[in-house]
Design an enzyme around this catalytic site. Sequence first.
Site, short mmCIF file in Angstrom:
data_model
loop_
_atom_site.label_atom_id
_atom_site.label_comp_id
_atom_site.label_asym_id
_atom_site.label_seq_id
_atom_site.Cartn_x
_atom_site.Cartn_y
_atom_site.Cartn_z
N ASP A 1 -7.76 -5.63 -0.22
CA ASP A 1 -8.50 -6.14 -0.65
C ASP A 1 -8.34 -7.82 -0.92
O ASP A 1 -8.76 -8.66 -1.61
CB ASP A 1 -7.84 -6.12 -2.29
CG ASP A 1 -8.41 -4.15 -2.77
OD1 ASP A 1 -9.53 -4.34 -2.78
OD2 ASP A 1 -7.48 -3.43 -3.09
N HIS B 1 1.24 -1.31 0.00
CA HIS B 1 0.07 -0.16 0.36
C HIS B 1 0.80 0.81 -0.24
O HIS B 1 1.52 1.11 0.93
CB HIS B 1 -1.00 0.25 1.52
CG HIS B 1 -1.89 0.68 1.20
ND1 HIS B 1 -1.86 1.96 1.39
CD2 HIS B 1 -3.46 0.32 0.53
CE1 HIS B 1 -3.36 2.35 0.91
NE2 HIS B 1 -3.73 2.21 0.39
N1 CMC Z 1 4.43 -7.79 -4.84
C1 CMC Z 1 5.68 -7.46 -5.03
N2 CMC Z 1 6.89 -6.68 -4.82
C2 CMC Z 1 5.83 -5.01 -4.42
C3 CMC Z 1 4.14 -5.25 -3.89
C4 CMC Z 1 3.35 -6.42 -4.42
N3 CMC Z 1 2.19 -6.73 -3.85
N4 CMC Z 1 4.34 -4.41 -4.24
C5 CMC Z 1 4.98 -2.88 -3.65
N5 CMC Z 1 6.31 -3.98 -4.04
C6 CMC Z 1 7.66 -3.69 -3.99
C7 CMC Z 1 8.12 -2.69 -5.30
O1 CMC Z 1 8.11 -3.26 -6.38
C8 CMC Z 1 8.70 -1.48 -4.96
O2 CMC Z 1 10.27 -2.84 -4.82
P1 CMC Z 1 11.53 -1.52 -4.75
O3 CMC Z 1 12.09 -0.64 -3.68
O4 CMC Z 1 12.40 -2.89 -5.69
O5 CMC Z 1 11.61 -1.11 -6.43
C9 CMC Z 1 8.72 -1.23 -3.32
O6 CMC Z 1 7.11 -3.03 -2.93
C10 CMC Z 1 7.62 0.17 -2.94
O7 CMC Z 1 6.61 -0.40 -4.10
P2 CMC Z 1 5.97 1.10 -4.86
O8 CMC Z 1 5.56 0.21 -6.24
O9 CMC Z 1 6.91 2.06 -5.29
O10 CMC Z 1 4.84 1.39 -4.02
P3 CMC Z 1 3.40 1.86 -4.53
O11 CMC Z 1 3.28 2.71 -3.29
O12 CMC Z 1 4.07 2.90 -5.57
O13 CMC Z 1 2.66 1.46 -4.87
C11 CMC Z 1 0.89 0.03 -4.49
C12 CMC Z 1 1.76 0.40 -3.71
C13 CMC Z 1 -0.41 -0.52 -3.88
C14 CMC Z 1 0.67 0.16 -6.06
C15 CMC Z 1 1.37 -1.38 -4.71
O14 CMC Z 1 1.71 -2.02 -3.73
C16 CMC Z 1 0.91 -2.71 -5.60
O15 CMC Z 1 0.74 -2.04 -6.96
N6 CMC Z 1 0.26 -3.55 -4.78
C17 CMC Z 1 -0.42 -4.92 -5.17
C18 CMC Z 1 -2.25 -4.25 -5.81
C19 CMC Z 1 -3.05 -4.21 -4.64
O16 CMC Z 1 -3.14 -4.56 -3.99
N7 CMC Z 1 -2.85 -2.65 -4.65
C20 CMC Z 1 -4.32 -1.87 -3.54
C21 CMC Z 1 -3.95 -1.65 -2.69
S1 CMC Z 1 -5.04 -0.66 -1.97
C22 CMC Z 1 -6.89 -0.73 -2.06
C23 CMC Z 1 -6.76 0.46 -3.32
O17 CMC Z 1 -6.13 1.09 -3.40
O18 CMC Z 1 -7.25 0.43 -4.15
#
Ligand code: CMC
Length: 431
Positions: A366, A308
Amino acid sequence: MADTKRTATLTLDGNTYDLPVLSPTVGPDVLDIRKLYAQADVFTYDPGFTSTAACDSAITYIDGDKGELLYRGYPIEQLADKSHYLEVCYLLLNGELPNKEQMADFEGRITRHTMLHEQIHNFFRGFRRDSHPMATMVGVVGAMSAFYHDSLDINDPWQREVAAMRMIAKLPTIAAMAYKYSIGQPFVYPRNDLDYASNFLHMCFSVPAETYTVQPALAKAMDRIMMLHADHEQNASTSTVRLAGSSGANPFACIAAGIACLWGPAHGGANQACLEMLREIGTVDRIPEFIARAKDKNDPFKLMGFGHRVYKNFDPRAKVMKESADEVLDLLGVHNNPLLQVAKELEQIALHDEYFIAKKLYPNVDFYSGIILEAMGFPTSMFTPIFALSRTVGWISQWKEMISDPAGKIGRPRQLYTGSEGRDYLDVENR
Ligand code: CMC
């Protein structure tokens, strides 16, 4: 927004600029850079808004480190335990919990707005049967501005109020109709003798040929899912609604924009994507393969339902949702569901894996909501529509807050331009 009279100082090319420090009621201070461009001829750069507050808001507060979520100051755990969805709607919209009379009046008004203009039924029939219910919802909610002309004037507080009531009341009807349409069953009209969650289950699962009785425990679980999704501060879809609304667009168009944004798998679409991922994993022995893929920098795969932007400790909604999942699965006796076994094992492995611990990746809301909805009999394509109908009150509360702010401005971010410098047009034979 209290001004603490503190300032931060920016030094650039030998010049100094004072940036006022604004203090919220809770949470980190905010540097006010509104005059920066005029004074220093620079923009700030923050793709993804990781460090940027784009508005004042008194509705929802999240402390990502503590794993805290407050609606109008009330902790989500207390609301999930003691309140119910329509009371939460009143709270989000009006800022205070209702007394008995206010609640009865609000409930009565919502209930009397649940039916859709009959002509919208024809509009539905223009969609292909196999349309995703989210596609249908984006279209139908946008089209409401063609049907409800008497609640389009954003400068009239009464019309704004009526638009809010209409959307909270009609979104479950629209979501249920999108579902019925996609499976070829007749639309089911709302029933005003049922509570909000029961009525939604009734519109989704009853058929004219036989009596359908809503199980109270399932209605309670549905109501809780709605409460947990009701608002979440300035997330992508809410910011979309605000940005669309900042131009003066009508409320139905703005909420349609929010629904479109929510659909993405990084946001509300994650509940569907998560269940599809669990299906793809299939059996517990394949989990390590998927964990390895999630860690592989060269593989775009992410564990859906994990991580998140704001919560870096745990998602408080996920905690409540997990309890609900256990209750619903107990009630329905579906413990041996292979999908559930994969989910439970995946949760445990990820919670103890160094990669996920170091990156503070925890199951989010989710992850568990999909499991509950699947057990209740909803197809995966309905997971995000249920999120959308629950979040409508948050979107509309944030939209109303923005519209009633006299200092409101159209949202217009700037950019770090990386394209070509100005150049002269070449005739085609000279290119
Ligand atoms: N699985 C594996 N690695 C992950 C995941 C994941 N689900 N989420 C983040 N990471 C890693 C990412 O690759 C990054 O690694 P590095 O620092 O080495 O580049 C690090 O963790 C930080 O992640 P980020 O993508 O920079 O974080 P963000 O704040 O931009 O993204 C997120 C947050 C929710 C979009 C992302 O965690 C994600 O895509 N999760 C899966 C989709 C999901 O479950 N979304 C629902 C969120 S809750 C309900 C809602 O908001 O609607």
